[in-house]
Design a protein around this motif. Structure first.
Motif, PDB file in Angstrom:
ATOM      1  N   MET A   1       0.848  -1.182   0.000  1.00 46.38           N
ATOM      2  CA  MET A   1       0.000   0.000   0.000  1.00 46.38           C
ATOM      3  C   MET A   1       0.892   1.242   0.000  1.00 46.38           C
ATOM      4  N   LYS A   2       0.543   2.209  -0.810  1.00 47.08           N
ATOM      5  CA  LYS A   2       1.335   3.432  -0.894  1.00 47.08           C
ATOM      6  C   LYS A   2       1.237   4.228   0.406  1.00 47.08           C
ATOM      7  N   THR A   3       2.368   4.843   0.783  1.00 45.91           N
ATOM      8  CA  THR A   3       2.390   5.583   2.043  1.00 45.91           C
ATOM      9  C   THR A   3       1.408   6.750   2.040  1.00 45.91           C
ATOM     10  N   GLN A   4       1.193   7.422   0.901  1.00 39.20           N
ATOM     11  CA  GLN A   4       0.275   8.562   0.886  1.00 39.20           C
ATOM     12  C   GLN A   4      -1.152   8.117   1.181  1.00 39.20           C
ATOM     13  N   VAL A   5      -1.538   6.917   0.780  1.00 39.85           N
ATOM     14  CA  VAL A   5      -2.870   6.387   1.097  1.00 39.85           C
ATOM     15  C   VAL A   5      -3.013   6.233   2.610  1.00 39.85           C
ATOM     16  N   ILE A   6      -1.963   5.742   3.269  1.00 39.18           N
ATOM     17  CA  ILE A   6      -1.991   5.563   4.722  1.00 39.18           C
ATOM     18  C   ILE A   6      -2.000   6.920   5.421  1.00 39.18           C
ATOM     19  N   ILE A   7      -1.186   7.849   4.946  1.00 37.97           N
ATOM     20  CA  ILE A   7      -1.162   9.196   5.526  1.00 37.97           C
ATOM     21  C   ILE A   7      -2.540   9.843   5.402  1.00 37.97           C
ATOM     22  N   ASN A   8      -3.178   9.697   4.238  1.00 36.35           N
ATOM     23  CA  ASN A   8      -4.528  10.256   4.051  1.00 36.35           C
ATOM     24  C   ASN A   8      -5.525   9.616   5.009  1.00 36.35           C
ATOM     25  N   PHE A   9      -5.377   8.309   5.259  1.00 33.93           N
ATOM     26  CA  PHE A   9      -6.265   7.604   6.185  1.00 33.93           C
ATOM     27  C   PHE A   9      -6.055   8.099   7.618  1.00 33.93           C
ATOM     28  N   LEU A  10      -4.796   8.334   8.014  1.00 31.36           N
ATOM     29  CA  LEU A  10      -4.495   8.808   9.374  1.00 31.36           C
ATOM     30  C   LEU A  10      -4.856  10.277   9.575  1.00 31.36           C
ATOM     31  N   ALA A  11      -4.872  11.056   8.492  1.00 34.74           N
ATOM     32  CA  ALA A  11      -5.069  12.506   8.598  1.00 34.74           C
ATOM     33  C   ALA A  11      -6.343  12.844   9.357  1.00 34.74           C
ATOM     34  N   GLY A  12      -6.190  13.741  10.322  1.00 33.68           N
ATOM     35  CA  GLY A  12      -7.319  14.179  11.126  1.00 33.68           C
ATOM     36  C   GLY A  12      -6.850  14.665  12.479  1.00 33.68           C
ATOM     37  N   THR A  13      -7.806  14.997  13.307  1.00 32.16           N
ATOM     38  CA  THR A  13      -7.522  15.443  14.666  1.00 32.16           C
ATOM     39  C   THR A  13      -8.124  14.438  15.632  1.00 32.16           C
ATOM     40  N   TYR A  14      -7.323  14.074  16.627  1.00 31.30           N
ATOM     41  CA  TYR A  14      -7.690  13.060  17.609  1.00 31.30           C
ATOM     42  C   TYR A  14      -7.674  13.676  19.003  1.00 31.30           C
ATOM     43  N   SER A  15      -8.631  13.262  19.823  1.00 39.00           N
ATOM     44  CA  SER A  15      -8.723  13.727  21.205  1.00 39.00           C
ATOM     45  C   SER A  15      -8.148  12.646  22.126  1.00 39.00           C
ATOM     46  N   LEU A  16      -7.349  13.062  23.097  1.00 39.00           N
ATOM     47  CA  LEU A  16      -6.716  12.135  24.032  1.00 39.00           C
ATOM     48  C   LEU A  16      -7.753  11.468  24.919  1.00 39.00           C
ATOM     49  N   LEU A  17      -7.713  10.139  24.976  1.00 38.75           N
ATOM     50  CA  LEU A  17      -8.594   9.380  25.859  1.00 38.75           C
ATOM     51  C   LEU A  17      -7.878   8.966  27.137  1.00 38.75           C
ATOM     52  N   ASN A  18      -6.699   8.351  26.995  1.00 42.17           N
ATOM     53  CA  ASN A  18      -5.934   7.957  28.174  1.00 42.17           C
ATOM     54  C   ASN A  18      -4.508   7.614  27.786  1.00 42.17           C
ATOM     55  N   ASN A  19      -3.685   7.517  28.806  1.00 46.48           N
ATOM     56  CA  ASN A  19      -2.266   7.211  28.639  1.00 46.48           C
ATOM     57  C   ASN A  19      -1.877   6.259  29.751  1.00 46.48           C
ATOM     58  N   THR A  20      -1.434   5.073  29.380  1.00 44.68           N
ATOM     59  CA  THR A  20      -0.971   4.107  30.363  1.00 44.68           C
ATOM     60  C   THR A  20       0.537   3.983  30.222  1.00 44.68           C
ATOM     61  N   GLN A  21       1.249   4.084  31.346  1.00 48.22           N
ATOM     62  CA  GLN A  21       2.711   4.054  31.312  1.00 48.22           C
ATOM     63  C   GLN A  21       3.261   2.975  32.223  1.00 48.22           C
ATOM     64  N   TRP A  22       4.385   2.399  31.778  1.00 44.95           N
ATOM     65  CA  TRP A  22       5.108   1.405  32.570  1.00 44.95           C
ATOM     66  C   TRP A  22       6.572   1.792  32.626  1.00 44.95           C
ATOM     67  N   ARG A  23       7.211   1.493  33.750  1.00 42.91           N
ATOM     68  CA  ARG A  23       8.667   1.622  33.904  1.00 42.91           C
ATOM     69  C   ARG A  23       9.174   0.275  34.381  1.00 42.91           C
ATOM     70  N   ASN A  24      10.057  -0.327  33.598  1.00 44.13           N
ATOM     71  CA  ASN A  24      10.618  -1.642  33.942  1.00 44.13           C
ATOM     72  C   ASN A  24       9.526  -2.653  34.287  1.00 44.13           C
ATOM     73  N   GLY A  25       8.432  -2.641  33.505  1.00 45.68           N
ATOM     74  CA  GLY A  25       7.353  -3.605  33.677  1.00 45.68           C
ATOM     75  C   GLY A  25       6.330  -3.272  34.745  1.00 45.68           C
ATOM     76  N   THR A  26       6.512  -2.172  35.466  1.00 42.01           N
ATOM     77  CA  THR A  26       5.580  -1.772  36.527  1.00 42.01           C
ATOM     78  C   THR A  26       4.788  -0.549  36.072  1.00 42.01           C
ATOM     79  N   MET A  27       3.453  -0.614  36.185  1.00 38.42           N
ATOM     80  CA  MET A  27       2.626   0.528  35.807  1.00 38.42           C
ATOM     81  C   MET A  27       2.906   1.702  36.741  1.00 38.42           C
ATOM     82  N   VAL A  28       3.025   2.887  36.158  1.00 36.84           N
ATOM     83  CA  VAL A  28       3.275   4.113  36.923  1.00 36.84           C
ATOM     84  C   VAL A  28       2.156   5.110  36.630  1.00 36.84           C
ATOM     85  N   PRO A  29       1.957   6.087  37.523  1.00 33.44           N
ATOM     86  CA  PRO A  29       0.893   7.069  37.302  1.00 33.44           C
ATOM     87  C   PRO A  29       1.118   7.878  36.022  1.00 33.44           C
TER      88      PRO A  29
END
Length: 162
Positions: free
Chosen positions: A1-29
């Motif tokens: 698939m051509k990269t411009q087709v993928i870029i066109n598909f991704l194009a838009g604005t997204y709102s943040l829902l959540n962020n989950t983080q880990w450090r050395n396998g342990t979830m952190v705030p």
């Protein structure tokens, strides 16, 4: 698939829902707390911007004003800086990894501007997964920082098609 087709598909604005983080396998705030907010925008022309911050009152001192000389102590400004991140610049797709419109790796950068000075000029590698469900588009961005054993999974919901 051509990269411009993928870029066109991704194009838009997204709102943040959540962020989950880990450090050395342990979830952190999440640095943005229980009430994160943010927008991620990709354009068809190969530019992106991201802004994320906390909406928790204890992370948003009321004395902050713009310009900075009009209000807020150094500690207040430090708290704002610690609980927010923004950067922008060009983006591209990494064609050296498996790539479809639903998964692959996006390269943010070289970063043009950022609230974190060391990000400027660098490339941010982001593994992405797109899920279409009930007429909505969700984007998962995985960030892996091997130097510090850190991993983040950031979920976004598309709010405007680009």
């Amino acid at each position: 698939m051509k990269t411009q087709v993928i870029i066109n598909f991704l194009a838009g604005t997204y709102s943040l829902l959540n962020n989950t983080q880990w450090r050395n396998g342990t979830m952190v705030p999440d640095p943005w707390g229980e009430q994160p907010a943010g927008l991620l925008t990709y354009t068809r022309y190969g530019y992106m911007s991201a802004v994320m911050n906390s909406m928790e009152p204890e992370m948003r001192p009321p004395g902050i004003q713009w310009p900075p000389s009009n209000g807020g102590s150094i500690d207040d400004w430090a708290l704002i800086g610690k609980s927010s991140l923004s950067y922008a610049g060009p983006f591209s797709l990494n064609t050296s990894v498996p790539l479809t419109k639903f998964s692959g790796q996006v390269l943010h950068g070289p970063v043009t501007t950022s609230s974190i000075p060391r990000l400027v000029g660098g490339i941010q590698r982001r593994n992405f997964t797109v899920i279409e469900q009930d007429g909505e588009v969700y984007l998962s961005i995985a960030v892996i920082t091997t130097q510090v054993g850190a991993k983040s999974e950031i979920w976004w919901k598309r709010i405007a098609k680009g």
